[in-house]
Design an enzyme around this catalytic site. Sequence first.
Site, PDB file in Angstrom:
ATOM      1  CD  GLU A  33      -3.008  -0.667   0.062  1.00 27.90           C
ATOM      2  OE1 GLU A  33      -3.688  -0.312  -1.251  1.00 27.90           O
ATOM      3  OE2 GLU A  33      -3.104  -1.795   0.805  1.00 27.90           O
ATOM      4  CG  HIS A  34      -0.102   5.387   0.134  1.00 31.08           C
ATOM      5  ND1 HIS A  34      -0.698   6.162  -0.487  1.00 31.08           N
ATOM      6  CD2 HIS A  34      -1.043   4.422   1.347  1.00 31.08           C
ATOM      7  CE1 HIS A  34      -2.158   6.756   0.194  1.00 31.08           C
ATOM      8  NE2 HIS A  34      -2.396   5.151   1.218  1.00 31.08           N
ATOM      9  CB  SER A  66     -24.351   8.660 -12.674  1.00 28.85           C
ATOM     10  OG  SER A  66     -24.415   8.155 -11.499  1.00 28.85           O
ATOM     11  N   GLY A 122     -12.559   2.501  -0.963  1.00 28.15           N
ATOM     12  CA  GLY A 122     -11.393   2.279  -1.015  1.00 28.15           C
ATOM     13  C   GLY A 122     -11.064   1.299  -2.127  1.00 28.15           C
ATOM     14  CB  SER A 125     -16.084   3.575  -7.167  1.00 27.19           C
ATOM     15  OG  SER A 125     -15.360   4.652  -6.517  1.00 27.19           O
ATOM     16  CB  SER A 126     -11.934   6.786  -9.326  1.00 20.37           C
ATOM     17  OG  SER A 126     -10.875   6.036  -8.584  1.00 20.37           O
ATOM     18  CG  ASP A 170      -6.304   2.211  -7.880  1.00 26.17           C
ATOM     19  OD1 ASP A 170      -5.546   0.884  -7.097  1.00 26.17           O
ATOM     20  OD2 ASP A 170      -6.606   2.956  -6.989  1.00 26.17           O
TER      21      ASP A 170
HETATM   22  C1  GLA Z   1      -5.025   4.288  -4.210  1.00 18.83           C
HETATM   23  C2  GLA Z   1      -4.687   5.069  -5.867  1.00 18.83           C
HETATM   24  C3  GLA Z   1      -3.538   3.866  -5.601  1.00 18.83           C
HETATM   25  C4  GLA Z   1      -2.611   3.994  -4.762  1.00 18.83           C
HETATM   26  C5  GLA Z   1      -3.637   3.499  -3.223  1.00 18.83           C
HETATM   27  C6  GLA Z   1      -2.339   2.823  -2.358  1.00 18.83           C
HETATM   28  O1  GLA Z   1      -6.220   3.451  -3.968  1.00 18.83           O
HETATM   29  O2  GLA Z   1      -5.272   5.224  -6.253  1.00 18.83           O
HETATM   30  O3  GLA Z   1      -2.933   4.095  -6.639  1.00 18.83           O
HETATM   31  O4  GLA Z   1      -1.884   4.266  -4.164  1.00 18.83           O
HETATM   32  O5  GLA Z   1      -4.696   4.887  -3.272  1.00 18.83           O
HETATM   33  O6  GLA Z   1      -1.483   2.360  -1.909  1.00 18.83           O
END
Ligand code: GLA
Length: 377
Positions: A33-34, A66, A122, A125-126, A170
């Site tokens: 993550e991150h 939408s 989290g 969705s985007s 993502d």
């Molecule tokens: C969001 C961002 C990803 C990633 C995560 C954390 O989902 O869109 O690119 O940085 O946070 O891992």
Amino acid sequence: MLIEQVREEYRRRFGEQPEVITRAPGRVNLIGEHTDYSGGFVFPIAIDRMTYVAAGRVSARSVVFSVDRGEGSPFDAATVEPGEMRKWTKYVAGVAWAMRQVGKSPGNLRAVVGTDIPLGGGLSSSAAIELAFAVAWNEMYDLGLQPEDMAPIGRACENQFVGANTGIMDQMASALGKAGQAMFIDTRDAIVRYAPVPDDLAVAILDTGVRHSHAGGEYGARRADVEGAEAKLGRSLRDSKLEDLDQTREPLTVSEYRRAHHVISENARSLAFAEALDAGDRVAMGRLMREAHRSMQMDFEASCPELDHMAAAAWQTAGVVGARVTGGGFGGACVALIQKDEVEAALLSILAQYRETSGKAGEAILTTASDGAQRVN
Ligand code: GLA
């Protein structure tokens, strides 16, 4: 069925059948993550929660509707620029803009979009809306883009048009997912190694109900710390060791140090997790997920009390192999790997404990690894 819903709504609004229907999945991230904006490792799964788009070509301005959020503001795909759009239509218009930046000429469209991905939970969705529209444009206007080209287009939309300075995880998960497979991604080289999700394990999303937005300040502040640390180290965190953090010419600030500590250790945990998954070492998988959660909480400071309560509830529940916060943090969901034969009792127990400790009603969603963005009709 969402596919029927967007098809029906399209027919009702525009008086004919859509030319194409596309869909793109959200994702959960098992670990890593991150790390994706400093060239590190991530381990997402494209999930069976999806965004569907029914679309047709038009010569006038693009219009999008939408099912959940109503009519979006119209735009011209050939000329729209960052700063012109508001709210959720940015995620659509920005895809056309990003396609133009790589020399493609998407024409206008009219479309209906619907999703069963919890928004701001989290679960990307985007990325899903970006990729579902990217596929629609690619199909209708024969743009000749491959899935691996569409992930960076989604990211460019998100970074430069929406203004959320995220990494590539993502969009790669949504574009390149495979049924039954988790995706170990080296984000520096955009290389995916698929790894089967073990048959006897269920993937559960434990939604805290707390919502976030990455266009807000916290995500950007963390990223600035990561970049500050990299500038002082003179190299990416992907290529750094924990010892390096004490040896910079200009000392790191406390928050740069902690963020960098998270990222460097998270890369090591992700590699170790991939090995543990291959080896079927469930104890190691659980330990690494727990350490990853603690690191997000203590070093990266991207958790929240509800996520900590949810993770703690999962850790002490029979049948749970591992659990941790998934995605950007500051709200949203935990991901848990749970023995299938114990999953129902485990979820009831986790949600009961969560209600007790957080005072909130969470939600558990069972999911499976799914194929990436595609045309379905
Ligand atoms: C969001 C961002 C990803 C990633 C995560 C954390 O989902 O869109 O690119 O940085 O946070 O891992």
